[in-house]
Design a protein around this motif. Structure first.
Motif: not given
Length: 332
Positions: A67-80
């Protein structure tokens, strides 16, 4: 039967098959025990929570896909700015499966836990749910958020997608911690869940997320998991749309097709150091299947096998021991 023959079951694994699936009475007891658990509200972009003293931040991103795009959920921690570790979960889990491991490495690394498409708070619309296609969408999303090169640590269904990423994009994968999934050896008697989940729209297997979670964890766990963590696992599998999305994976492919893809083209394409992570008492992937696997991954820079105390869900059963194994991998 065309193609390779199935691996003969070790005597120990064959005996386990005599009482393989969990008894209904035990599932009923667990359902009553966790009857109080209610779904949790979804997260918003930038929401935070603290686990093991570490701040985790929730993100949503639209990347190229169905559908053109997929919406993703992600979670991050730490030093980018630090080296990246991407964590991929299995069924019936989400990014939360890896929360202790992510927290443990947050001081030294930038840790990203992704909800696979169809799971958690990621997109659950229709589209292509073949694992190779979804792996390409996942890889594109990681590139979009600036995760160009990364270590990848996986479990169960997340491993299937990482197998393709490691083969199709070897320049992106620094090290591969490959968890709890059939590799070179396979026997269909060890994978009855394939048909169960494929037929979920008809047999009701996924109608009650609480039942699905407790069925899986009761079946495949040998070490206790804290109640609070089990409650969160149930909640993470209770988001609207999961029960319709997950069967699409099992209708798009089979365990046999995945196994043949590995043997015919994926294993030889892995270039990075690989650590095979398996539960010592895993019912569905007996440890005997991983003896001498080095010969089947000929082009990896190095290959090691680590058995983690526990069953299939050693990510939650033995977080300390799994962290130690991952730390070894990151030195390879």
């Amino acid at each position: 039967m065309s193609g390779p023959e199935y691996t003969e079951l070790p005597e120990r694994a064959a005996k386990i098959l005599e009482n393989f699936l969990p008894p209904d009475e035990k599932i009923g007891e667990r359902m009553q025990y966790f009857a109080h658990v209610q779904p949790r509200a979804g997260d918003q972009e930038g929401d935070t929570e603290i686990i093991d003293g570490v701040t985790f931040t929730h993100h949503f991103v639209d990347a190229p896909g169905d559908y053109e795009t997929v919406r993703w959920h992600y979670v991050e921690c730490g030093n980018k700015d630090a080296e990246k570790i991407v964590f991929l979960h299995g069924i019936p889990d989400s990014w939360y499966e890896w929360c202790h491991q992510m927290a443990a490495f947050a001081r030294e690394y930038h840790c990203i836990g992704v909800d696979l498409k169809g799971y958690g708070q990621s997109d659950k619309k229709g589209g292509n749910y073949q694992h190779e296609a979804v792996s390409e969408q996942l890889w594109a999303m990681l590139q979009q958020i600036g995760v160009k090169q990364f270590n990848v640590i996986t479990h169960d269904r997340g491993t299937v997608q990482a197998d393709f990423i490691a083969a199709n994009h070897p320049e992106s994968v620094l090290r591969y911690g490959r968890g709890e999934q059939h590799l070179y050896n396979f026997h269909p008697a060890l994978a009855p869940q394939g048909d169960l989940f494929m037929d979920a729209p008809y047999n009701g297997m996924l109608d009650d997320p609480k039942y699905t979670v407790l069925w899986g964890y009761t079946w495949l766990t040998v070490r206790p998991i804290p109640d609070a963590e089990m409650e969160r696992v149930i909640q993470e599998f209770s988001y609207e749309g999961i029960r319709k999305a997950v069967p699409r994976y099992f209708s798009s492919s089979t365990f046999r097709q995945e196994w043949l893809a590995r043997r015919n083209r994926l294993l030889g394409a892995w270039k990075c150091p690989v650590m095979i992570l398996q539960g010592y008492d895993s019912k569905t992937q007996p440890r005997e299947f991983y003896e001498g696997v080095e010969q089947h991954i000929p082009n990896a820079r190095s290959v090691e096998v680590r058995y983690i105390p526990g069953g299939h869900f050693w990510t939650k059963e033995s977080p300390k021991e799994s962290i130690e194994a991952i730390r070894e991998l990151l030195k390879m």
